[in-house]
Design a protein around this motif. Structure first.
Motif, PDB file in Angstrom:
ATOM      1  N   ALA A 203     -13.506 -15.692  -4.791  1.00 36.74           N
ATOM      2  CA  ALA A 203     -13.587 -16.738  -5.802  1.00 36.74           C
ATOM      3  C   ALA A 203     -13.250 -16.226  -7.199  1.00 36.74           C
ATOM      4  O   ALA A 203     -12.695 -16.959  -8.008  1.00 36.74           O
ATOM      5  CB  ALA A 203     -14.991 -17.356  -5.788  1.00 36.74           C
ATOM      6  N   GLN A 204     -13.585 -14.962  -7.503  1.00 34.55           N
ATOM      7  CA  GLN A 204     -13.379 -14.440  -8.855  1.00 34.55           C
ATOM      8  C   GLN A 204     -12.418 -13.259  -8.804  1.00 34.55           C
ATOM      9  O   GLN A 204     -12.822 -12.135  -8.662  1.00 34.55           O
ATOM     10  CB  GLN A 204     -14.695 -13.979  -9.457  1.00 34.55           C
ATOM     11  N   ALA A 205     -11.127 -13.512  -8.933  1.00 32.95           N
ATOM     12  CA  ALA A 205     -10.166 -12.429  -8.777  1.00 32.95           C
ATOM     13  C   ALA A 205      -9.368 -12.144 -10.047  1.00 32.95           C
ATOM     14  O   ALA A 205      -8.541 -11.270 -10.043  1.00 32.95           O
ATOM     15  CB  ALA A 205      -9.207 -12.766  -7.642  1.00 32.95           C
ATOM     16  N   ARG A 206      -9.574 -12.873 -11.107  1.00 34.64           N
ATOM     17  CA  ARG A 206      -8.758 -12.707 -12.303  1.00 34.64           C
ATOM     18  C   ARG A 206      -9.316 -11.642 -13.240  1.00 34.64           C
ATOM     19  O   ARG A 206     -10.504 -11.384 -13.273  1.00 34.64           O
ATOM     20  CB  ARG A 206      -8.669 -14.049 -13.039  1.00 34.64           C
TER      21      ARG A 206
ATOM     22  N   ASP B  68      -5.373 -10.122  -0.906  1.00 36.75           N
ATOM     23  CA  ASP B  68      -4.309 -10.154  -1.909  1.00 36.75           C
ATOM     24  C   ASP B  68      -4.256  -8.917  -2.794  1.00 36.75           C
ATOM     25  O   ASP B  68      -3.606  -8.934  -3.839  1.00 36.75           O
ATOM     26  CB  ASP B  68      -4.426 -11.415  -2.763  1.00 36.75           C
ATOM     27  N   GLY B  69      -4.911  -7.837  -2.394  1.00 36.00           N
ATOM     28  CA  GLY B  69      -4.834  -6.596  -3.148  1.00 36.00           C
ATOM     29  C   GLY B  69      -6.045  -5.716  -2.921  1.00 36.00           C
ATOM     30  O   GLY B  69      -7.023  -6.122  -2.288  1.00 36.00           O
ATOM     31  N   SER B  70      -5.955  -4.493  -3.447  1.00 34.81           N
ATOM     32  CA  SER B  70      -7.039  -3.518  -3.312  1.00 34.81           C
ATOM     33  C   SER B  70      -7.470  -3.024  -4.678  1.00 34.81           C
ATOM     34  O   SER B  70      -6.671  -3.002  -5.617  1.00 34.81           O
ATOM     35  CB  SER B  70      -6.568  -2.306  -2.494  1.00 34.81           C
ATOM     36  N   LEU B  71      -8.728  -2.612  -4.770  1.00 31.19           N
ATOM     37  CA  LEU B  71      -9.258  -1.959  -5.968  1.00 31.19           C
ATOM     38  C   LEU B  71      -9.660  -0.544  -5.603  1.00 31.19           C
ATOM     39  O   LEU B  71     -10.247  -0.320  -4.538  1.00 31.19           O
ATOM     40  CB  LEU B  71     -10.491  -2.695  -6.503  1.00 31.19           C
ATOM     41  N   ALA B  72      -9.368   0.405  -6.502  1.00 28.76           N
ATOM     42  CA  ALA B  72      -9.773   1.795  -6.306  1.00 28.76           C
ATOM     43  C   ALA B  72     -10.833   2.147  -7.342  1.00 28.76           C
ATOM     44  O   ALA B  72     -10.674   1.847  -8.531  1.00 28.76           O
ATOM     45  CB  ALA B  72      -8.564   2.721  -6.440  1.00 28.76           C
TER      46      ALA B  72
ATOM     47  N   ILE C  57      -2.869  -8.374  -6.702  1.00 27.23           N
ATOM     48  CA  ILE C  57      -3.349  -9.027  -7.921  1.00 27.23           C
ATOM     49  C   ILE C  57      -4.188  -8.091  -8.783  1.00 27.23           C
ATOM     50  O   ILE C  57      -4.485  -8.406  -9.927  1.00 27.23           O
ATOM     51  CB  ILE C  57      -4.134 -10.331  -7.637  1.00 27.23           C
ATOM     52  N   TYR C  58      -4.547  -6.931  -8.246  1.00 28.99           N
ATOM     53  CA  TYR C  58      -5.309  -5.932  -8.991  1.00 28.99           C
ATOM     54  C   TYR C  58      -4.423  -4.770  -9.472  1.00 28.99           C
ATOM     55  O   TYR C  58      -4.924  -3.725  -9.868  1.00 28.99           O
ATOM     56  CB  TYR C  58      -6.444  -5.367  -8.134  1.00 28.99           C
ATOM     57  N   ALA C  59      -3.102  -4.940  -9.439  1.00 33.73           N
ATOM     58  CA  ALA C  59      -2.161  -3.849  -9.738  1.00 33.73           C
ATOM     59  C   ALA C  59      -2.383  -3.234 -11.114  1.00 33.73           C
ATOM     60  O   ALA C  59      -2.134  -2.043 -11.300  1.00 33.73           O
ATOM     61  CB  ALA C  59      -0.726  -4.339  -9.596  1.00 33.73           C
TER      62      ALA C  59
ATOM     63  N   MET D 156       0.859  -1.169   0.000  1.00 32.64           N
ATOM     64  CA  MET D 156       0.000   0.000   0.000  1.00 32.64           C
ATOM     65  C   MET D 156       0.902   1.228   0.000  1.00 32.64           C
ATOM     66  O   MET D 156       1.822   1.325   0.800  1.00 32.64           O
ATOM     67  CB  MET D 156      -0.890  -0.040   1.248  1.00 32.64           C
ATOM     68  N   SER D 157       0.680   2.161  -0.891  1.00 33.03           N
ATOM     69  CA  SER D 157       1.499   3.366  -0.960  1.00 33.03           C
ATOM     70  C   SER D 157       1.264   4.213   0.281  1.00 33.03           C
ATOM     71  O   SER D 157       0.245   4.112   0.953  1.00 33.03           O
ATOM     72  CB  SER D 157       1.180   4.173  -2.219  1.00 33.03           C
ATOM     73  N   SER D 158       2.242   5.082   0.581  1.00 34.62           N
ATOM     74  CA  SER D 158       2.110   5.913   1.782  1.00 34.62           C
ATOM     75  C   SER D 158       0.931   6.866   1.691  1.00 34.62           C
ATOM     76  O   SER D 158       0.275   7.157   2.684  1.00 34.62           O
ATOM     77  CB  SER D 158       3.411   6.683   2.033  1.00 34.62           C
ATOM     78  N   SER D 159       0.600   7.364   0.473  1.00 32.58           N
ATOM     79  CA  SER D 159      -0.554   8.264   0.347  1.00 32.58           C
ATOM     80  C   SER D 159      -1.864   7.508   0.574  1.00 32.58           C
ATOM     81  O   SER D 159      -2.784   8.032   1.195  1.00 32.58           O
ATOM     82  CB  SER D 159      -0.562   8.968  -1.010  1.00 32.58           C
ATOM     83  N   ARG D 160      -1.955   6.278   0.075  1.00 35.23           N
ATOM     84  CA  ARG D 160      -3.174   5.487   0.322  1.00 35.23           C
ATOM     85  C   ARG D 160      -3.280   5.122   1.794  1.00 35.23           C
ATOM     86  O   ARG D 160      -4.360   5.145   2.371  1.00 35.23           O
ATOM     87  CB  ARG D 160      -3.189   4.228  -0.539  1.00 35.23           C
ATOM     88  N   LEU D 161      -2.126   4.789   2.402  1.00 36.12           N
ATOM     89  CA  LEU D 161      -2.132   4.470   3.819  1.00 36.12           C
ATOM     90  C   LEU D 161      -2.582   5.683   4.626  1.00 36.12           C
ATOM     91  O   LEU D 161      -3.405   5.574   5.534  1.00 36.12           O
ATOM     92  CB  LEU D 161      -0.746   4.014   4.268  1.00 36.12           C
ATOM     93  N   ALA D 162      -2.087   6.870   4.266  1.00 34.18           N
ATOM     94  CA  ALA D 162      -2.485   8.092   4.973  1.00 34.18           C
ATOM     95  C   ALA D 162      -3.976   8.355   4.803  1.00 34.18           C
ATOM     96  O   ALA D 162      -4.662   8.732   5.767  1.00 34.18           O
ATOM     97  CB  ALA D 162      -1.673   9.287   4.468  1.00 34.18           C
ATOM     98  N   LEU D 163      -4.513   8.171   3.595  1.00 31.93           N
ATOM     99  CA  LEU D 163      -5.941   8.358   3.350  1.00 31.93           C
ATOM    100  C   LEU D 163      -6.748   7.385   4.192  1.00 31.93           C
ATOM    101  O   LEU D 163      -7.728   7.752   4.821  1.00 31.93           O
ATOM    102  CB  LEU D 163      -6.255   8.174   1.868  1.00 31.93           C
TER     103      LEU D 163
END
Length: 160
Positions: A30-33, A106-110, A135-137, A1-8
């Motif tokens: 179940a559906q991450a691809r 395993d990841g975040s979506l924005a 996995i959502y990079a 997690m980037s520092s700006s996202r962590l701060a938010l």
């Protein structure tokens, strides 16, 4: 997690006064691809939205994120937040702009959206998938978001 996202994220928790104690993120959904449609339901756990929304009002929301089961919360898969503001208020109701982060093991979506909240709801609008982590990079796509009381339904289409 980037520092700006962590701060938010930390700022949103501080504003709401929410405390997350002992949260353990479950395994991946179940559906991450990529090239898939994700059906998730979130339950509001903390929300600072004012009863009467006025122009310029802003608020934050903390969510528990679940897989959808017939439009209702199923297995918990993570959490999320929203930071929203009223960009216009008409006699029909407010137009809101919201930035949402959905955080999974395993990841975040924005997501970013403007939604008309005219009438008594539920309210449905389109959102852009503007990025992600883990996995959502490389995530891109769109989503349909439905706000229905304490439930927020996400139907997310990831480009393949």
């Amino acid at each position: 997690m980037s520092s700006s996202r962590l701060a938010l994220w930390l700022g949103a928790l501080a504003v709401t006064g929410a405390a997350v104690v002992g949260f353990a993120a479950p395994g991946p959904p179940a559906q991450a691809r990529a090239g898939r449609t994700l059906d998730w339901v979130a339950v509001k756990k903390a929300d600072t939205e004012p009863r009467t929304v006025t122009l310029g009002a802003s608020w934050v929301t903390y969510l528990e994120l679940h897989e959808a089961r017939n439009g209702k919360p199923g297995r918990m898969i993570g959490d999320g937040s929203a930071r929203c503001g009223a960009v216009l208020v008409t006699k029909e109701g407010p137009v809101t702009q919201c930035q949402r982060v959905l955080r999974l093991h395993d990841g975040s979506l924005a997501l970013s959206a403007m939604i008309d909240r005219f009438g008594s709801g539920p309210y449905t609008g389109s959102s852009a998938v503007v990025g992600g982590t883990g996995i959502y990079a490389t995530a891109a796509g769109d989503a349909e978001i439905t706000l229905d009381g304490d439930l927020v339904r996400f139907r997310i289409h990831l480009d393949g």
